[in-house]
Motif scaffolding. Structure first.
Motif, PDB file in Angstrom:
ATOM      1  N   THR A   1       7.164  12.171   9.402  1.00 39.45           N
ATOM      2  CA  THR A   1       7.599  11.001   9.502  1.00 39.45           C
ATOM      3  C   THR A   1       6.685  10.057   8.669  1.00 39.45           C
ATOM      4  O   THR A   1       5.647  10.392   8.763  1.00 39.45           O
ATOM      5  N   PHE A   2       7.019   8.951   7.866  1.00 35.13           N
ATOM      6  CA  PHE A   2       5.926   8.282   7.317  1.00 35.13           C
ATOM      7  C   PHE A   2       6.395   6.496   7.376  1.00 35.13           C
ATOM      8  O   PHE A   2       7.496   6.476   7.273  1.00 35.13           O
ATOM      9  N   THR A   3       5.432   5.713   6.982  1.00 36.72           N
ATOM     10  CA  THR A   3       5.570   4.550   6.737  1.00 36.72           C
ATOM     11  C   THR A   3       4.834   4.063   5.643  1.00 36.72           C
ATOM     12  O   THR A   3       3.652   4.650   5.465  1.00 36.72           O
ATOM     13  N   GLY A   4       5.112   2.944   4.778  1.00 36.53           N
ATOM     14  CA  GLY A   4       4.334   2.608   3.890  1.00 36.53           C
ATOM     15  C   GLY A   4       4.595   1.201   3.191  1.00 36.53           C
ATOM     16  O   GLY A   4       5.586   0.802   3.731  1.00 36.53           O
ATOM     17  N   THR A   5       3.644   0.798   2.190  1.00 33.87           N
ATOM     18  CA  THR A   5       3.861  -0.524   1.499  1.00 33.87           C
ATOM     19  C   THR A   5       3.757   0.263   0.064  1.00 33.87           C
ATOM     20  O   THR A   5       3.223   1.004  -0.444  1.00 33.87           O
ATOM     21  N   TYR A   6       4.558  -0.731  -0.881  1.00 31.45           N
ATOM     22  CA  TYR A   6       4.522  -0.585  -2.537  1.00 31.45           C
ATOM     23  C   TYR A   6       4.244  -1.925  -3.256  1.00 31.45           C
ATOM     24  O   TYR A   6       4.752  -2.918  -2.602  1.00 31.45           O
ATOM     25  N   THR A   7       3.601  -1.820  -4.136  1.00 29.15           N
ATOM     26  CA  THR A   7       3.398  -2.783  -5.091  1.00 29.15           C
ATOM     27  C   THR A   7       4.046  -2.741  -6.650  1.00 29.15           C
ATOM     28  O   THR A   7       3.239  -1.476  -7.006  1.00 29.15           O
ATOM     29  N   LYS A   8       4.964  -3.212  -7.151  1.00 27.75           N
ATOM     30  CA  LYS A   8       5.414  -2.781  -8.407  1.00 27.75           C
ATOM     31  C   LYS A   8       4.459  -3.672  -9.469  1.00 27.75           C
ATOM     32  O   LYS A   8       3.880  -4.624  -9.344  1.00 27.75           O
ATOM     33  N   SER A   9       4.642  -3.116 -10.735  1.00 27.39           N
ATOM     34  CA  SER A   9       4.007  -3.874 -11.780  1.00 27.39           C
ATOM     35  C   SER A   9       4.455  -5.117 -12.266  1.00 27.39           C
ATOM     36  O   SER A   9       3.742  -5.947 -12.796  1.00 27.39           O
ATOM     37  N   ASP A  10       5.706  -5.503 -11.730  1.00 26.73           N
ATOM     38  CA  ASP A  10       5.979  -6.953 -11.761  1.00 26.73           C
ATOM     39  C   ASP A  10       5.567  -7.876 -10.727  1.00 26.73           C
ATOM     40  O   ASP A  10       5.985  -9.126 -10.578  1.00 26.73           O
ATOM     41  N   GLY A  11       4.813  -7.273  -9.753  1.00 24.39           N
ATOM     42  CA  GLY A  11       4.350  -8.014  -8.672  1.00 24.39           C
ATOM     43  C   GLY A  11       5.010  -8.137  -7.279  1.00 24.39           C
ATOM     44  O   GLY A  11       4.641  -8.409  -6.447  1.00 24.39           O
TER      45      GLY A  11
END
Length: 631
Positions: free
Chosen positions: A171-181
């Protein structure tokens, strides 16, 4: 294989950059000593007219550097790549199914990771990442924090940076940021196969096209996804494991081999080169791009910084890129955006300097000992003339924006990706400026709160003989003495031949066939070399046997009996087994002729081949037998 591509010309800039700068450079594993034998997993992606498209699969490389493999493309089509690796004046080349475009290839000092950039016939650019296959990784091995990012190529262009935590149950949890912010969060459950292929079992990462592979040390994951149709982007993902270590600039000092791919309006475009990082935080990049492979390498000066948590910032000209590095300091991943705001880039950098640390060999290069360009680069005369600028294909500007990727990390989602990239080429600096920025010879070790000492002794696991050579597999010592191990040295006896690399395995060459040898391994850090391992069991190098000759095949009920003649030469050592392989896949081994293969399909024609094996390996297969039909 659509990667018409995979690896043609491996290029090394060491001699060029050393000539330009006129300083002492470490010598890492050179192309003339490469050995890729073993099983590799590859992931590749295109930008430009051929996008969206990716391919992933497996290559099996024999000791003679020939290979066969299997691959799956983004449209679901199967592929069966075959060919060979070889060395020429440009470095390492690869023949592949008769399909080839020029490419530039990089390998780290242990030959455990390979990256290539390539141009296809339709002008598409490609980035290929190969890692040695892992056969024992479990979900528990993946537990921890992973950071990295991805590059999307196709109808749109973007990068994504992620930070995720994987638990021992997948199992995993996470966050992300895209190039458009834009930002967001992810969660789900991963699954892993016996051969180290990671897929998503449930949650936000669920995607039937998604899969990634894990390297044997479980520190790097590489995957592809998307592009099942022409309206969906392809995505290439590179992730690195993160630890609680405290980092400093000293961890990055040395030589890094760079491979980059851009998608968007500036594509098709790739870049390959060497980044020299100095102790004072300055750096020098000498590189070629897809638009300059027949020209002069462009040289840029810049700066590198790393936060105590491991966030890397690379500034080259007007471009700022950010990224992360794996805990072994072997693989760095960066992402960035060009000045047009729409062209995005991913870069992988492989540590090429660690094999020369801890008292390793150095050499002073000058114009007198480099008569021709190395690895596709023209000879530099070491003067102060400015090399030609290299400009990205189809790019409207020769500089990227100063936009930086956000802090990211990445575990497994359908489109997680690497962090900040190298710079888009601009006008190059002079050789004099490059000399002023000449790098120090060796990276320093990780910080330690206690007084450092030499490492403990490694442990030899197995030694495999070959033709005038032996492959020594070993485990690093439990204690590194408080400083990162930078070099391992294998000594062959008799003769005392020494071979140094950054880690296991180490191939020792120039041995005498028919002579028994034992081996010892020592590990070194910045303090010095530690004690040797216990000597290995004795092995005797030699040639593999010639191919046997099939004489007769007799079909029976669900089986066939194959009679064959022993090979003309046993390679200098006794043949230990023969193996018969049926065209339907069944195999059977024995010590002599004849050998019966059972379990054959009834009423279906079959052909057979035979191989012979001795202590040095397995022969080429015999000629294919006549066809018979079991009843």
């Amino acid at each position: 294989m659509r990667t018409a591509n995979l690896l043609k010309y491996s290029f090394r800039l060491f001699s060029v950059l050393c000539v330009i700068c006129l300083f002492e450079c470490p010598i890492s594993a050179g192309a003339q000593n490469f050995d890729f034998s073993g099983t590799w997993q590859f992931n590749s992606m295109l930008s430009g007219p051929g996008a969206p498209w990716w391919e992933r699969g497996t290559l099996s490389v024999a000791q003679d550097q020939t290979f066969t493999g299997s691959g799956t493309q983004s449209n679901g089509a199967s592929d069966t790549p075959s060919g060979s690796f070889s060395v020429n004046s440009n470095g390492i080349s690869m023949s592949l199914n008769g399909k080839f475009s020029t490419s530039l290839c990089m390998t780290d000092s242990t030959d455990s990771t390979i990256t290539c950039t390539a141009t296809l016939a339709d002008t598409s650019s490609e980035l290929i990442v190969l890692t040695q296959q892992s056969t024992s990784t479990t979900l528990a091995n993946l537990a921890g924090t992973w950071k990295g990012g991805s590059l999307a190529s196709g109808p749109t262009s973007a990068w994504e940076q992620v930070s995720q935590t994987i638990n021992s149950d997948g199992t995993f949890t996470g966050t992300y940021t895209k190039s458009d912010g834009t930002t967001g969060s992810t969660s789900g459950t991963l699954a892993i196969s016996q051969d180290g292929v990671v897929t998503c079992a449930s949650g936000a990462c669920t995607d039937p096209t998604f899969a990634s592979v894990v390297n044997p040390t479980a520190t790097v994951m590489v995957g592809t996804s998307g592009a099942a149709t022409s309206t969906r982007d392809a995505t290439l993902t590179v992730l690195t494991r993160q630890t609680n270590a405290t980092y400093s600039l000293a961890n990055l000092v040395g030589i890094w081999e760079l491979s980059s791919l851009a998608s968007g309006p500036g594509a098709p475009w790739w870049q390959g080169g060497l980044l020299f990082i100095n102790q004072n935080g300055t750096c020098t990049l000498s590189s070629l791009t897809s638009a300059s492979t027949s020209g002069t390498a462009s040289t840029q000066n810049g700066t590198v910084a790393i936060s105590s948590a491991g966030l890397i910032t690379l500034k080259l000209g007007p471009t700022t890129a950010q990224g992360v590095v794996d805990p072994n300091m072997d693989v760095m991943v960066l992402t960035s955006t060009w000045a047009d705001g729409a062209t995005h880039q991913i870069s992988t950098l492989l540590n090429a300097s660690s094999a020369s640390l801890g008292g390793g060999t150095t050499a002073t290069w000058s114009t007198g000992n480099t008569s021709s360009g190395y690895g596709g680069y023209p000879t530099s005369t070491g003067d102060s003339s400015t090399p030609q600028s290299s400009t990205p294909s189809k790019a409207t500007s020769s500089s990227k924006s100063g936009q930086t990727g956000q802090t990211a990390g990445g575990a497994q989602t359908g489109s997680s990706g690497a962090m900040a990239g190298s710079s888009e080429p601009e006008s190059s600096s002079t050789a004099a400026a490059a000399q002023a920025a000449a790098p120090a010879a060796a990276p320093a070790a990780l910080p330690s709160s206690t007084q450092a000492s030499v490492p403990a002794a490694p442990t030899i696991v197995v030694v495999t003989p070959g033709n005038s050579q032996a492959l020594v597999n070993f485990k690093l010592p439990a204690s590194d003495g408080g400083q990162r191990i930078t070099q391992c040295i294998v000594t062959a006896n008799p003769g005392g031949i020494k071979t140094a690399r950054a880690g296991s395995p180490i191939r020792v060459s120039e041995l005498q066939n028919g002579t028994p040898y034992t081996f010892e391994v020592t590990a070194a850090n910045s303090v010095g070399a530690g004690p040797p391992s216990q000597a290995s069991q004795s092995i005797t190098p030699g040639k593999v046997p010639d191919a046997p000759q099939i004489q007769a095949v007799k079909a029976g009920s669900g089986q066939a009996e194959i009679s064959f003649k022993a090979p003309a030469s046993n390679g200098g050592s006794n043949i230990t087994s023969y193996t018969v392989t049926a065209s339907s896949g069944q195999k059977s081994s024995g010590l002599s002729s004849p050998i019966t293969v059972k379990g054959l399909p009834a009423r279906k024609p079959c052909t057979f081949t035979v191989t012979a094996t001795n202590g040095s390996g397995t022969s080429a297969p015999s000629h294919t037998s006549q066809s018979v039909t079991p009843h």
